[in-house]
Design a protein around this motif. Structure first.
Motif, PDB file in Angstrom:
ATOM      1  N   SER A 147      -6.323   1.556  -0.193  1.00  0.00           N
ATOM      2  CA  SER A 147      -5.747   0.265  -0.591  1.00  0.00           C
ATOM      3  C   SER A 147      -5.832  -0.739   0.553  1.00  0.00           C
TER       4      SER A 147
ATOM      5  N   LYS B 139      -5.056   0.706  -6.100  1.00  0.00           N
ATOM      6  CA  LYS B 139      -4.953   1.914  -5.278  1.00  0.00           C
ATOM      7  C   LYS B 139      -3.565   2.049  -4.650  1.00  0.00           C
TER       8      LYS B 139
ATOM      9  N   SER C 248      -1.136   5.278  -5.156  1.00  0.00           N
ATOM     10  CA  SER C 248      -0.436   5.936  -4.050  1.00  0.00           C
ATOM     11  C   SER C 248       1.054   6.055  -4.351  1.00  0.00           C
TER      12      SER C 248
ATOM     13  N   PHE D 146      -4.946   7.422  -0.684  1.00  0.00           N
ATOM     14  CA  PHE D 146      -5.003   6.246  -1.561  1.00  0.00           C
ATOM     15  C   PHE D 146      -4.381   5.020  -0.892  1.00  0.00           C
TER      16      PHE D 146
ATOM     17  N   ASN E 222       0.816  -1.214   0.000  1.00  0.00           N
ATOM     18  CA  ASN E 222       0.000   0.000   0.000  1.00  0.00           C
ATOM     19  C   ASN E 222       0.855   1.272   0.000  1.00  0.00           C
TER      20      ASN E 222
ATOM     21  N   ASP F  30      -9.495  -1.876   0.988  1.00  0.00           N
ATOM     22  CA  ASP F  30      -9.891  -2.849  -0.035  1.00  0.00           C
ATOM     23  C   ASP F  30      -9.286  -4.220   0.232  1.00  0.00           C
TER      24      ASP F  30
END
Length: 187
Positions: free
Chosen positions: A129, A144, A148, A125, A102, A132
């Motif tokens: 992430s 995502k 990021s 973002f 992430n 999700d």
């Protein structure tokens, strides 16, 4: 004595009171011992393999822990006794998901050191992430996370470009000031 009392296993009252095992004497009808019923285990030691009160468990085990599958041979007066205890089956299913990157640390670095605006967007973002990934949407989390990362890279690049522009402007201004001072004092 009537028919119902005989069927229930009751006897007529004794002529003298019977001794009660708990002390004192009892009067009246006494219960006859009932025969052992089918399917009911006789009273005995605990069924879970725990040692009797006051005894220590076998070495390497704790109370309530199932014994491992083992064969033991015990000899006593030339008699060999072989005992075996089945171990509880242990079916362990480990399902690990590889969470996509992430880039949260990268986004925090960009926020603190390079570009506040793009760093905050990158952190948002990154958190999306993670959300999700926790929800099970690994593809959305991967997407995502990449967004990021690219926003963080854009924040670093923009910070480097801004620093280069500031340095160039400062150098040109200093050169103009130096040239202006040479013109006024030199001639």
């Amino acid at each position: 004595m009537d028919q119902k009392q005989q069927e229930a296993g009751m006897t007529a009252p004794p002529a003298q009171p019977a001794n009660n095992p708990y002390g004192g004497q009892t009067y009246g009808y006494e219960q006859q011992p009932q025969p052992q019923q089918a399917g009911v285990p006789p009273p005995g030691p605990p069924a879970y393999g725990a040692p009797q009160y006051g005894q220590q468990p076998p070495p390497g085990q704790y109370y309530g822990q199932p014994a491992p599958m083992q064969q033991q041979q015990m000899q006593s007066n030339n008699t060999v006794v072989v005992t075996g205890q089945p171990a509880a089956p242990a079916n362990v299913i480990i399902h690990t998901q590889v969470y996509p990157q992430n880039y949260l640390a990268f986004a925090i670095f960009v926020t603190l050191c390079c570009n506040l605006a793009l760093g905050i967007v990158a952190i948002v973002f990154s958190m999306l992430s993670s959300s999700d990934a926790d929800a099970g949407d690994l593809e959305g989390a991967r997407t995502k996370g990449r967004i990021s990362m690219w926003i963080s890279i854009a924040g670093i690049v923009s910070a480097v470009i801004i620093i280069i522009i500031v340095i160039v402007v400062m150098v040109t201004r200093v050169n103009k000031v130096i040239d202006a001072s040479n013109i006024n004092y030199g001639k």
